[in-house]
Motif scaffolding. Structure first.
Motif, PDB file in Angstrom:
ATOM      1  N   GLN A 192      14.032  10.502   3.458  1.00  0.00           N
ATOM      2  CA  GLN A 192      14.778  10.983   4.187  1.00  0.00           C
ATOM      3  C   GLN A 192      15.058  10.029   5.484  1.00  0.00           C
ATOM      4  OE1 GLN A 192      13.908  14.543   6.855  1.00  0.00           O
ATOM      5  NE2 GLN A 192      15.268  15.425   5.408  1.00  0.00           N
ATOM      6  N   TRP A 193      13.992   9.419   6.171  1.00  0.00           N
ATOM      7  CA  TRP A 193      13.864   8.481   6.967  1.00  0.00           C
ATOM      8  C   TRP A 193      14.684   7.379   6.609  1.00  0.00           C
ATOM      9  CZ3 TRP A 193      12.462   3.573   8.165  1.00  0.00           C
ATOM     10  CH2 TRP A 193      12.577   3.256   9.308  1.00  0.00           C
ATOM     11  N   MET A 194      14.481   7.089   5.531  1.00  0.00           N
ATOM     12  CA  MET A 194      15.285   5.753   5.009  1.00  0.00           C
ATOM     13  C   MET A 194      16.701   5.920   4.817  1.00  0.00           C
ATOM     14  SD  MET A 194      13.405   2.891   4.370  1.00  0.00           S
ATOM     15  CE  MET A 194      14.361   1.765   3.116  1.00  0.00           C
ATOM     16  N   HIS A 195      16.989   7.160   4.505  1.00  0.00           N
ATOM     17  CA  HIS A 195      18.493   7.545   4.375  1.00  0.00           C
ATOM     18  C   HIS A 195      19.119   7.269   5.597  1.00  0.00           C
ATOM     19  CE1 HIS A 195      22.138   9.796   3.596  1.00  0.00           C
ATOM     20  NE2 HIS A 195      21.731  10.607   4.615  1.00  0.00           N
ATOM     21  N   HIS A 196      18.463   7.951   6.660  1.00  0.00           N
ATOM     22  CA  HIS A 196      19.046   7.574   8.052  1.00  0.00           C
ATOM     23  C   HIS A 196      19.130   6.093   8.360  1.00  0.00           C
ATOM     24  CE1 HIS A 196      19.413  11.880   8.819  1.00  0.00           C
ATOM     25  NE2 HIS A 196      18.085  12.014   8.449  1.00  0.00           N
ATOM     26  N   ALA A 197      18.330   5.296   8.136  1.00  0.00           N
ATOM     27  CA  ALA A 197      18.408   3.900   8.076  1.00  0.00           C
ATOM     28  C   ALA A 197      19.337   3.004   7.275  1.00  0.00           C
ATOM     29  CB  ALA A 197      16.997   3.150   8.100  1.00  0.00           C
ATOM     30  N   PHE A 198      19.559   3.648   6.333  1.00  0.00           N
ATOM     31  CA  PHE A 198      20.419   3.179   5.474  1.00  0.00           C
ATOM     32  C   PHE A 198      21.211   4.127   4.620  1.00  0.00           C
ATOM     33  CE2 PHE A 198      17.090  -0.154   5.666  1.00  0.00           C
ATOM     34  CZ  PHE A 198      17.929  -1.254   5.699  1.00  0.00           C
ATOM     35  N   HIS A 245       0.826  -1.307  -0.103  1.00  0.00           N
ATOM     36  CA  HIS A 245       0.097   0.147   0.034  1.00  0.00           C
ATOM     37  C   HIS A 245       0.954   1.164   0.029  1.00  0.00           C
ATOM     38  CE1 HIS A 245      -3.625  -2.383   0.948  1.00  0.00           C
ATOM     39  NE2 HIS A 245      -2.864  -3.057   1.940  1.00  0.00           N
ATOM     40  N   PRO A 246       0.276   2.444  -0.479  1.00  0.00           N
ATOM     41  CA  PRO A 246       1.222   3.601  -0.358  1.00  0.00           C
ATOM     42  C   PRO A 246       1.322   4.237   1.061  1.00  0.00           C
ATOM     43  CG  PRO A 246      -0.919   4.165  -1.374  1.00  0.00           C
ATOM     44  CD  PRO A 246      -0.856   2.606  -1.193  1.00  0.00           C
ATOM     45  N   MET A 247       0.691   3.831   1.950  1.00  0.00           N
ATOM     46  CA  MET A 247       0.782   4.294   3.205  1.00  0.00           C
ATOM     47  C   MET A 247       0.766   3.117   4.240  1.00  0.00           C
ATOM     48  SD  MET A 247       0.051   7.443   3.085  1.00  0.00           S
ATOM     49  CE  MET A 247      -0.655   8.178   4.568  1.00  0.00           C
ATOM     50  N   ALA A 248       1.567   3.315   5.238  1.00  0.00           N
ATOM     51  CA  ALA A 248       1.720   2.045   6.372  1.00  0.00           C
ATOM     52  C   ALA A 248       1.860   2.650   7.695  1.00  0.00           C
ATOM     53  CB  ALA A 248       3.074   1.457   6.038  1.00  0.00           C
ATOM     54  N   LYS A 249       1.296   1.928   8.594  1.00  0.00           N
ATOM     55  CA  LYS A 249       1.493   2.023  10.204  1.00  0.00           C
ATOM     56  C   LYS A 249       3.165   2.038  10.360  1.00  0.00           C
ATOM     57  CE  LYS A 249      -2.983   1.087  11.783  1.00  0.00           C
ATOM     58  NZ  LYS A 249      -3.433   0.994  13.164  1.00  0.00           N
ATOM     59  N   PRO A 250       3.620   2.944  11.264  1.00  0.00           N
ATOM     60  CA  PRO A 250       4.911   2.849  11.624  1.00  0.00           C
ATOM     61  C   PRO A 250       5.593   1.477  12.267  1.00  0.00           C
ATOM     62  CG  PRO A 250       3.741   4.779  12.884  1.00  0.00           C
ATOM     63  CD  PRO A 250       2.743   3.678  12.015  1.00  0.00           C
ATOM     64  N   ARG A 263      15.783   6.771  18.101  1.00  0.00           N
ATOM     65  CA  ARG A 263      15.607   7.932  17.405  1.00  0.00           C
ATOM     66  C   ARG A 263      14.719   7.719  16.168  1.00  0.00           C
ATOM     67  NH1 ARG A 263      19.065   8.590  13.415  1.00  0.00           N
ATOM     68  NH2 ARG A 263      21.195   7.457  13.678  1.00  0.00           N
ATOM     69  N   LEU A 264      15.129   6.694  15.419  1.00  0.00           N
ATOM     70  CA  LEU A 264      14.455   6.447  14.134  1.00  0.00           C
ATOM     71  C   LEU A 264      12.921   5.878  14.422  1.00  0.00           C
ATOM     72  CD1 LEU A 264      17.037   4.681  11.876  1.00  0.00           C
ATOM     73  CD2 LEU A 264      16.219   6.889  11.504  1.00  0.00           C
ATOM     74  N   HIS A 265      12.713   5.353  15.436  1.00  0.00           N
ATOM     75  CA  HIS A 265      11.411   5.024  15.790  1.00  0.00           C
ATOM     76  C   HIS A 265      10.813   6.112  15.958  1.00  0.00           C
ATOM     77  CE1 HIS A 265      11.600   0.548  16.782  1.00  0.00           C
ATOM     78  NE2 HIS A 265      12.944   0.777  16.398  1.00  0.00           N
ATOM     79  N   HIS A 266      11.222   7.150  16.781  1.00  0.00           N
ATOM     80  CA  HIS A 266      10.518   8.540  17.067  1.00  0.00           C
ATOM     81  C   HIS A 266      10.248   9.294  15.940  1.00  0.00           C
ATOM     82  CE1 HIS A 266      10.415   7.864  21.641  1.00  0.00           C
ATOM     83  NE2 HIS A 266      11.775   7.989  21.399  1.00  0.00           N
ATOM     84  N   ARG A 267      11.168   9.308  14.852  1.00  0.00           N
ATOM     85  CA  ARG A 267      10.900  10.101  13.863  1.00  0.00           C
ATOM     86  C   ARG A 267       9.934   9.440  12.970  1.00  0.00           C
ATOM     87  NH1 ARG A 267      16.759  11.542  11.410  1.00  0.00           N
ATOM     88  NH2 ARG A 267      17.558  12.971  12.979  1.00  0.00           N
ATOM     89  N   LEU A 268       9.882   8.087  12.930  1.00  0.00           N
ATOM     90  CA  LEU A 268       8.689   7.802  12.236  1.00  0.00           C
ATOM     91  C   LEU A 268       7.207   7.923  12.580  1.00  0.00           C
ATOM     92  CD1 LEU A 268       8.644   5.932   9.289  1.00  0.00           C
ATOM     93  CD2 LEU A 268       8.605   4.115  10.803  1.00  0.00           C
ATOM     94  N   GLN A 269       7.429   7.740  13.978  1.00  0.00           N
ATOM     95  CA  GLN A 269       6.005   8.022  14.491  1.00  0.00           C
ATOM     96  C   GLN A 269       5.420   9.397  14.390  1.00  0.00           C
ATOM     97  OE1 GLN A 269       4.174   5.596  15.984  1.00  0.00           O
ATOM     98  NE2 GLN A 269       2.583   7.202  16.324  1.00  0.00           N
ATOM     99  N   GLY A 270       6.661  10.398  14.377  1.00  0.00           N
ATOM    100  CA  GLY A 270       6.295  11.950  14.168  1.00  0.00           C
ATOM    101  C   GLY A 270       5.582  11.862  12.447  1.00  0.00           C
TER     102      GLY A 270
END
Length: 92
Positions: A64-70, A10-15, A39-46
């Motif tokens: 941007q979040w994926m960049h921080h993860a990888f 889907h184009p949207m997903a729960k964190p 911190r990545l958990h918190h950013r995704l929740q935001g």
């Protein structure tokens, strides 16, 4: 990103689902499964709070979040007009 899209479907997903999928995703520089930093958990929740509890997979902020993860695999997605293009002559 293709793996994430295929897993979510889907184009949207729960964190929580994104954390599960991304934590299990290996790369050439990152072993899996792994525990993502808090911190990545918190950013995704935001991000999810901006869209009724879900994250838009094709948005700049998730990229941007994926960049921080990888950081070595996913390029940082700058805002349009935030960077200047240079020609090959200017580069050398």
């Amino acid at each position: 990103m293709q793996h994430v899209e295929a897993e979510i479907g889907h184009p949207m997903a729960k964190p929580e689902k994104l954390i599960e999928v991304v934590s299990a995703l290996p790369s050439e520089t990152v072993s899996a499964p792994r525990e993502l930093p808090e911190r990545l958990h918190h950013r995704l929740q935001g991000l999810a709070e901006q869209h009724s509890g879900k994250v838009a997979l094709h948005g700049r902020l998730f990229a941007q979040w994926m960049h921080h993860a990888f950081p070595r695999e996913c390029p940082y997605p700058f805002k349009a007009g935030e960077t200047d293009l240079i020609t090959p002559d200017e580069y050398s």
